[in-house]
Design a protein around this motif. Structure first.
Motif, short mmCIF file in Angstrom:
data_model
loop_
_atom_site.label_atom_id
_atom_site.label_comp_id
_atom_site.label_asym_id
_atom_site.label_seq_id
_atom_site.Cartn_x
_atom_site.Cartn_y
_atom_site.Cartn_z
N SER A 1 -8.20 -71.90 -11.07
CA SER A 1 -6.82 -72.12 -10.63
C SER A 1 -6.17 -73.25 -11.43
N ARG B 1 -13.73 -76.55 -17.27
CA ARG B 1 -12.46 -76.35 -16.56
C ARG B 1 -11.29 -76.91 -17.36
N ASN C 1 -7.32 -68.03 -19.03
CA ASN C 1 -8.43 -67.82 -18.11
C ASN C 1 -7.90 -67.92 -16.69
N LYS C 2 -7.84 -66.80 -16.01
CA LYS C 2 -7.31 -66.77 -14.64
C LYS C 2 -8.39 -66.97 -13.59
N ASP C 3 -9.64 -67.22 -14.03
CA ASP C 3 -10.74 -67.44 -13.09
C ASP C 3 -10.68 -68.82 -12.45
#
Length: 123
Positions: free
Chosen positions: A64, A34, A60-62
């Motif tokens: 938040s 992350r 990376n938009k997966d």
């Protein structure tokens, strides 16, 4: 005036060094997917070196931004510790991670320009 110029040049060098060092720490020392997905875009430190704003972005938009910030907050002391081993200045700044919206804003402006050019060409 001359002393102030030297101070600002030194400040800029330290900001660049912090940016490189934190990028390396995140890439090679932290085992958190992350956090590993971010890119440090800029560092701004106060004149007394006590605080540093660390601007980052991610493609990376997966995950938040809040999730990334939470994980950076948890890793902050470790990042600071590793930074202290690489950076040799009299005061190690407190790190404040901030999401950098500038790339998103630039992409949005670019799309608006493209749309305006297409509308102009069609008319």
């Amino acid at each position: 005036m001359h002393q102030k110029k030297i101070t600002l040049e030194r400040l800029a060098r330290i900001e660049n060094q912090i940016q490189r060092d934190i990028s390396e720490i995140i890439a090679f020392d932290i085992q958190n997917p992350r956090i590993n997905i971010i890119t440090i875009t800029e560092v701004k430190i106060t004149l007394d070196y006590s605080y540093a704003k660390i601007f980052f972005t991610t493609f990376n938009k997966d995950i938040s931004i809040k999730n990334i910030l939470d994980n950076l907050s948890k890793a902050n002391n470790y990042i600071r510790f590793k930074l202290s081993k690489k950076l040799h200045i009299h005061t190690l700044p407190i790190l404040n991670f901030i999401y950098d919206h500038s790339i998103e804003n630039a992409m949005m402006i670019s799309k608006l320009i493209d749309k305006a050019l297409n509308n102009n060409t069609n008319n």
